[in-house]
Design an enzyme around this catalytic site. Structure first.
Site, PDB file in Angstrom:
ATOM      1  N   ASN A 148      29.594 -46.050  13.898  1.00 36.68           N
ATOM      2  CA  ASN A 148      30.923 -46.411  13.392  1.00 36.68           C
ATOM      3  C   ASN A 148      30.930 -47.724  12.604  1.00 36.68           C
ATOM      4  O   ASN A 148      31.649 -47.857  11.629  1.00 36.68           O
ATOM      5  CB  ASN A 148      31.937 -46.449  14.536  1.00 36.68           C
ATOM      6  N   GLU A 246      27.122 -52.296  25.521  1.00 38.73           N
ATOM      7  CA  GLU A 246      28.512 -52.357  25.054  1.00 38.73           C
ATOM      8  C   GLU A 246      28.931 -50.915  24.845  1.00 38.73           C
ATOM      9  O   GLU A 246      28.513 -50.258  23.901  1.00 38.73           O
ATOM     10  CB  GLU A 246      28.615 -53.181  23.772  1.00 38.73           C
ATOM     11  N   CYS A 280      35.355 -48.760  19.155  1.00 37.48           N
ATOM     12  CA  CYS A 280      35.342 -48.818  20.618  1.00 37.48           C
ATOM     13  C   CYS A 280      36.547 -49.575  21.168  1.00 37.48           C
ATOM     14  O   CYS A 280      37.008 -49.299  22.285  1.00 37.48           O
ATOM     15  CB  CYS A 280      34.043 -49.451  21.113  1.00 37.48           C
TER      16      CYS A 280
END
Length: 478
Positions: A148, A246, A280
């Site tokens: 992304n 993460e 995210c």
């Protein structure tokens, strides 16, 4: 059509098998990408392992000079990188431009810190003893990144690891190999020594698995979905290497009854749907006080319905395609589940190929998939709550704990809510997806552990070595 290669020990090298990378915009072929084998990853790891001793002893100012040179190269290739991010990842121009500019800040920040991140002296309990703590690079750092934000997330990990004296083996997402290849080109152009940085393009179960399980890799940093993060943590434990994870988020945006509604709508639209919601820290659950629920919802739906969906190469486009048709199909499953459970669609719901129109649901509860799971795309539920306590309860009713935001004109209420929310980042009167180059970015709960950005990236990729010097002859008990 461009043929990509791996970058190992200072050279661009081919592998035996290739596949075609298609653009999510129109399925046009963009490049031939390597399908690397486990052996390719092993060669890259060996090169990084051989280079780490010399690189870790290279003066910090010289490491910084190379990073500053890399920064200048990125600046000189801005438009090229922007174009790549658009055609390969489907992001709109403003997203791609912002990612490139942020990447420049990340690399510059790493270069600045290279000379200033160090150890400390301690007061010893013994007379005539000097007690010191040195920061030592961990060694080979394995880097596995998502699609992304393929440039900025990758360069945050790479630049700080190199600045701290580590060498790197980097596996980019299979959906964005061209960006990974351009990173290798720029590092090669900057003149980093052989073996210090290595790129291996290939499938996660092969290349990624070798990086995670190989004993020559000292640390792995991964950004991606929580299920993969759990698997990486489990496998890394087998060699007792450290990891930074993460992972996903189901990030709540809370709008209180005293909020500026026009501001709240702008925050919600941007936070929920920028880059098609494929972030995210996107605002994935919008929680609104019942007193302003109807007003907010009316204005929010009106603005969402106006978002222009189309080809991201057109600078007026506000919503491009998702990364792939497969990702759009995942959104369709979320949509169908919500409809089947009685959710009401107020905007969107349309799909065409990799495109999925920004979608708003109401009349949902906590059992819906769109409220329980991470929705990595443009589907957002809006939930009404009676008071601040219920807002916090709903916000915390998730396995995730990455980011959150609250919109209010009462700073006391804001801080009380910020303290009660179970997430590692909370933003007041702004979007959930804020990030800066020098701040601690990461999550808790199913959103991972460890922090990256600035000095926190250095902390993740170094260890403390305690050294003492005794200046007098000591008496020992035996």
């Amino acid at each position: 059509m461009q043929k990509l290669k791996n970058y190992i020990n200072g050279e661009f090298v081919s592998t035996e098998e290739y596949k075609i990378k298609l653009s999510p915009i129109d399925k046009s072929p963009l490049a031939e990408m390597p399908v690397s084998r486990r052996e390719d990853a092993k060669v890259a790891i060996d090169a990084a392992y051989d280079a780490v001793k010399t690189w870790s002893q290279t003066p910090a100012i010289k490491r910084a000079e190379l990073l500053y040179k890399l920064y200048e190269i990125i600046k000189s290739r801005e438009e090229e990188l922007i174009e790549t991010l658009i055609i390969e990842g489907g992001g709109i121009y403003k997203k791609a431009w912002g990612e490139v500019v942020f990447t420049e800040r990340l690399v510059r920040n790493a270069a600045e810190l290279a000379r200033h991140y160090g150890g400390r002296t301690l007061q010893s309990d013994m007379e005539g003893v000097i007690s010191m703590v040195f920061k030592k690079s961990k060694g080979v750092v394995g880097i596995i990144t998502p699609w992304n934000y393929p440039l900025s997330i990758s360069m945050k990990k790479i630049a700080h690891a190199l600045a701290a004296g580590n060498t790197v083996v980097y596996k980019p997402a299979s959906e964005t190999p061209i960006t990974g290849y351009k990173i290798a080109e720029m590092i090669h152009q900057a003149g980093f020594p052989k073996g210090v940085f290595n790129l291996v393009i290939g499938p996660g179960p092969v290349v990624g698995d070798e990086i995670v399980t190989n004993r020559s890799v000292s640390h792995v940093t991964f950004t991606g979905e929580s299920a993969t993060g759990r698997e990486i943590a489990s496998k890394a434990a087998g060699t007792l290497k450290t990891v930074t994870l993460e992972l996903g988020g189901s990030d709540p945006l809370i709008i209180l009854d005293d909020a500026d509604i026009n501001l709240a709508v702008r925050i919600a639209v941007f936070g929920a749907f920028f880059h098609q919601g494929q972030i995210c820290t996107s605002s994935k659950r919008i929680i609104v006080h019942e007193r302003v629920y109807d007003l907010f919802l009316r204005k929010f739906v009106e603005r969402v319905s106006q978002l222009k969906v189309g080809d991201p190469r057109d600078k007026s486009t506000e919503q491009g395609p998702l990364i792939s048709e497969r990702q759009a199909e995942e959104m369709q499953k979320f949509f169908d589940d919500a409809v089947a459970r009685g959710g009401k669609v107020l905007a969107g719901g349309r799909r065409s190929g990799a495109y999925f129109w920004p979608t708003v649901f109401v009349d949902v509860d906590r059992n819906f998939s769109i409220t329980r799971e991470e929705v990595f795309g443009p589907i957002r539920p809006v939930v009404s709550v009676k008071n601040d306590d219920e807002a916090v309860e709903v916000a915390n009713d998730t396995d995730y704990g990455l980011s959150a935001a609250v919109v209010t004109t009462n700073i006391t209420r804001a801080f009380k809510i910020a303290d009660a929310i179970e997430s590692s980042m909370v933003h007041i009167n702004d979007v959930t997806m804020l990030e800066e180059s020098h701040v601690p970015f990461g999550g808790i709960k199913a959103s991972g552990f460890g922090r990256e950005g600035g000095e926190w990236s250095f902390h993740e990729t170094t260890y403390d070595r305690w050294v003492t010097v005794t200046l007098r002859e000591r008496r020992y008990p035996i």
